[in-house]
Design an enzyme around this catalytic site. Structure first.
Site, PDB file in Angstrom:
ATOM      1  N   CYS A 364       0.840  -1.207   0.000  1.00  0.00           N
ATOM      2  CA  CYS A 364       0.000   0.000   0.000  1.00  0.00           C
ATOM      3  C   CYS A 364       0.871   1.252   0.000  1.00  0.00           C
ATOM      4  O   CYS A 364       1.340   1.691   1.053  1.00  0.00           O
ATOM      5  CB  CYS A 364      -0.919   0.000   1.221  1.00  0.00           C
ATOM      6  N   CYS A 367      -0.554   4.203   2.076  1.00  0.00           N
ATOM      7  CA  CYS A 367      -0.399   4.123   3.532  1.00  0.00           C
ATOM      8  C   CYS A 367       1.056   4.324   3.942  1.00  0.00           C
ATOM      9  O   CYS A 367       1.369   5.117   4.822  1.00  0.00           O
ATOM     10  CB  CYS A 367      -0.823   2.746   4.045  1.00  0.00           C
ATOM     11  N   ASP A 368       1.948   3.574   3.320  1.00  0.00           N
ATOM     12  CA  ASP A 368       3.318   3.466   3.831  1.00  0.00           C
ATOM     13  C   ASP A 368       4.318   4.343   3.091  1.00  0.00           C
ATOM     14  O   ASP A 368       5.441   4.533   3.575  1.00  0.00           O
ATOM     15  CB  ASP A 368       3.785   1.999   3.743  1.00  0.00           C
TER      16      ASP A 368
END
Ligand code: NAP
Length: 550
Positions: A364, A367-368
Site C-alpha cells: 500500500c 499508507c506506507d
C-alpha cells in the site's frame, strides 16, 4: 509550569458543516474530555502548531473538550512521563491514552472517535470482545503505529482506545504517528501501518475486526480466526451483501431503493482497493480524485440508504431458503446473499517477502509511502496499480525504480506515459528473486530474465503491485462454482449455481474498474429484487434455465 487554557480564541479551520456536526456530537457527551497537549518551542514547531490549531478548533466547538497546553520541560510533562512533542494525553486521571504526533488526515477519524468514547466513558465493545477483555489478567502496554495517509489505521487505533477504556487498570495505549516519530518507528522496525505491539510483541499487522484484536491482545500473538462463544443477536433481513467496496455499496443502495431490507457486512475498511488508490483518473465525472475521497463520497451516499456492519468478519455461511450468515458478532438470516468480497493483493512468493512484510515490504503505497521519503524503493509490476503507485511515490519524494518482468507496460497508455515524462527509472525484463536485510529490507536480488544476470540491488523498500486474487473462501464454503481462473462463476444476472446467492465486483473477474464493479453490484441487486418477487429456483426448470444462460 506553563499551563494555559488554549484554543477558544483561535479561528476554526474545520469548515462550518463539519463544525456543526461535531458540535452536536460533542455537546451531547455526558462527560468532559480533558486533553493535555505537550509542546516544546524549537522542537517540531510546525507539528506543535498543527496540533495546537487542530485541538484548539475542537475546544472552541464545544465546552465539553477542555484543552490545556504544557511545555515539555514542565512538571506536568515529568509527572506524565511525556518525552516528545507534540503529544496529546487524554483524561489522565482515568485512562492511560496518548497520541504521539498530530491526528490529522485520516487520523482525524481516530481523534473524533476517541473523544466520543472517552466522553461516554465506554469502550463500546461488543459482547464477544468484552468477554475477552474482562478475563485478561496482566498488564498490556499497547502501541499502535499509524500514519495520516492510512485509511485502515483509525479502525485499529480505535480498537486500542476501546481496550484502554474497558480495562484502564491493565491497558495503556500509545497511538504513534510514524511520520513524526520516525526514530520510534525505526526502533520497532514499523515500516507499514497500522502495526500493533503489546508489551513490545508484534500482535497485529493491519487493521483487525474488534474481536480478533481483543483475542490478539489477550494471547500476545496475531490471531486470524475468532470463534464466537455464544449465540449472538439475530438480524432478519431480505438481503445480506458481503463486502463494502464499490460493488457491495452500489448493490446496497439499489437493494434498499428496491424496497428490500438490506445489510452490508465489511470486515475491514470500506471502499476496497479504491480506498488506497492514490489518485483515480478514470471515474467518469471526476477528472482526478483521490481514491479515498471517492470512497468517502460513496460511503456517505450508501449510508443514506443501507445499514453497514463494519468490522465484522463472516465466519460461517449456510445456504438454503433462509440463508444463515454468521459473523463474530451476530447471525443474519436472509433470503438472498450477494458476494462482493473483492480481491486481495497477490504476493510475489519469493524468499524474504513474508519475513520483511511491514519492515520494508508493502502492498500500500498510499499508507506506507511517506515513510520512505528520500529513500530508495522498487515498485514491482507493470499494470495500472504498479504505475499509479510508482507515480505516487515519486511525487511524494521517494526515490522510485519500477521493476517489471517484461519489456513493455501493461498499464493504460495515459498512465504509462507519465512514468517516462517523470523520468522514473524502469528495470525491464527483471524479476525479484529474493528480498534481503537484517531488521528491515536493505537489498533485493534481481534477475534479468533476458540475459540471466543475477545481481544485488540496494533498496530500503519493496512495493508489490502485481495484481489481485479473488477472495472466494465464502463462495467455496457455500459450494459456489468457480471459473477455471478461480473467480465466481455467474450468469448474466449475477446468479451463481447456488439458489439465492449472487456475486458482484472483482470477485467475478473481468475488467476490475470502479465503474464496472458498481455496475455489477447494481445489476446483482436488481436481479435479487426480481428473483425475490418471482423466485427462479422454484419455477419449473428454473435452475437448469439459469445454468443454460451462464
Ligand atoms: P494487473 O493489471 O493484473 O497487472 C499485474 C502486473 O504485475 C502485470 O504487469 C504482471 O506482469 C505483473 N505480475 C504479475 N505477477 C507477477 C509476479 N509474480 N512477478 C512479477 N510481476 C508480476 O494488476 P493491477 O495493476 O493490480 O490491476 C488490477 C486490475 O485493476 C486491472 O484490471 C486494472 O486495470 C485495474 N486497475 C485500474 C486502475 C485504473 O484504471 N486507474 C488502477 C489500478 C488498477 P505481466 O504483464 O507479465 O503479466
Amino acid at each position: 509550569m506553563a499551563e494555559k487554557r488554549a484554543g477558544r480564541e483561535q479561528d476554526s479551520f474545520l469548515g462550518a458543516e463539519v463544525e456543526e456536526n461535531l458540535r452536536a456530537a460533542f455537546d451531547a457527551l455526558p462527560n468532559e474530555v480533558r486533553v493535555a497537549l505537550f509542546t516544546e518551542k524549537g522542537q517540531n514547531d510546525v507539528l506543535n502548531k498543527a496540533a495546537r490549531d487542530l485541538l484548539g478548533s475542537f475546544a472552541k466547538i464545544s465546552k465539553k473538550i477542555v484543552l490545556s497546553e504544557f511545555d515539555l520541560k514542565s512538571e506536568e510533562a515529568r509527572k506524565q512521563n511525556v518525552t516528545s512533542a507534540p503529544t496529546l494525553v487524554f483524561d489522565p486521571q482515568r485512562y492511560s491514552i496518548r497520541y504521539l504526533g498530530v491526528p490529522y488526515g485520516e487520523e482525524g477519524r481516530t481523534l473524533v472517535g476517541m473523544i466520543l468514547l472517552i466522553g461516554f466513558r465506554t469502550g463500546n465493545m461488543n459482547e464477544q470482545s468484552l468477554k475477552v477483555m474482562k478475563r485478561m489478567g496482566s498488564g498490556r502496554e499497547l502501541k499502535v503505529f499509524v500514519s495520516p495517509t492510512c485509511p485502515y489505521c483509525p479502525e485499529q487505533a480505535i480498537n486500542g482506545v476501546r481496550a484502554a477504556i474497558e480495562r484502564p487498570d491493565i491497558v495503556s495505549l500509545e497511538i504513534i504517528d510514524i511520520q513524526s516519530n520516525q526514530e520510534t518507528a525505526n526502533r520497532y522496525s514499523a515500516f507499514s501501518v497500522p502495526q500493533t505491539f503489546a508489551n513490545d510483541i508484534l500482535i497485529a499487522q493491519g487493521a483487525q475486526p474488534e474481536e480478533l484484536f481483543a483475542a490478539s491482545l489477550e494471547k500476545l500473538e496475531q490471531q486470524t480466526v475468532f470463534i464466537p462463544e455464544t449465540d449472538a443477536e439475530i438480524v432478519e433481513t431480505d438481503v445480506v451483501i458481503v463486502g463494502g467496496g464499490p460493488a457491495g455499496l452500489a448493490a446496497g443502495i439499489y437493494s434498499v431503493r428496491s424496497g428490500l431490507r438490506t445489510a452490508v457486512i465489511e470486515r475491514g475498511a470500506l471502499g476496497g482497493q479504491v480506498a488506497t488508490t492514490p489518485v483515480v483518473e478514470n471515474y467518469p465525472g471526476f477528472a482526478r480524485v483521490p481514491g479515498k475521497t471517492l470512497v468517502d463520497i460513496l460511503v456517505s451516499h450508501a449510508l443514506e440508504y443501507v445499514q453497514i456492519f463494519q468490522g465484522e468478519e463472516v465466519v460461517e455461511v449456510k445456504p438454503g431458503e433462509r440463508i444463515e450468515v454468521r459473523t463474530g458478532r451476530r447471525k443474519y438470516i436472509a433470503r438472498a446473499l450477494v458476494l462482493a468480497t473483492g480481491a486481495i493483493y497477490k504476493k510475489l512468493d519469493v524468499p524474504g517477502e513474508m519475513n520483511f512484510m511491514g519492515r520494508g515490504v508493502s502492498y500500500c503505497a498510499t499508507c506506507d509511502g511517506p515513510l520512505f521519503k528520500n529513500r530508495k524503493v522498487i515498485v514491482v509490476g507493470g499494470g495500472n496499480s504498479a504505475v499509479t503507485e510508482a507515480l505516487h511515490l515519486h511525487h511524494i519524494g521517494v526515490q522510485t525504480v519500477l521493476v517489471h518482468r517484461r519489456n513493455g507496460l501493461r498499464a493504460q497508455e495515459h498512465l504509462a506515459k507519465n512514468i517516462f515524462s517523470n523520468n522514473i527509472e524502469v528495470l525491464w525484463d527483471t524479476e525479484v528473486v529474493e528480498i534481503k536485510g537484517k531488521e528491515k529490507v536493505s537489498e533485493v536480488v534481481l534477475r534479468n530474465n533476458r540475459t540471466g544476470e543475477v545481481y544485488p540491488f540496494p533498496v530500503q523498500g519493496v512495493f508489490v503491485a502485481i495484481g489481485y486474487e479473488p477472495s472466494v473462501d465464502l463462495a467455496r464454503a457455500l459450494g459456489v462454482e468457480l471459473t477455471p481462473e478461480g473467480f465466481i462463476g455467474h450468469d448474466s444476472h449475477h446468479r451463481t449455481n447456488v439458489p439465492g446467492v449472487y456475486s458482484a465486483g472483482d470477485v467475478e473477474g473481468g475488467y476490475k474498474q470502479i465503474v464496472t464493479a458498481m455496475g455489477q453490484g447494481t445489476e446483482a441487486a436488481l436481479s435479487v429484487f426480481e428473483d425475490l418477487a418471482h423466485p427462479y429456483w422454484t419455477s419449473e426448470g428454473g435452475v437448469a434455465q439459469m445454468n443454460k444462460s451462464r
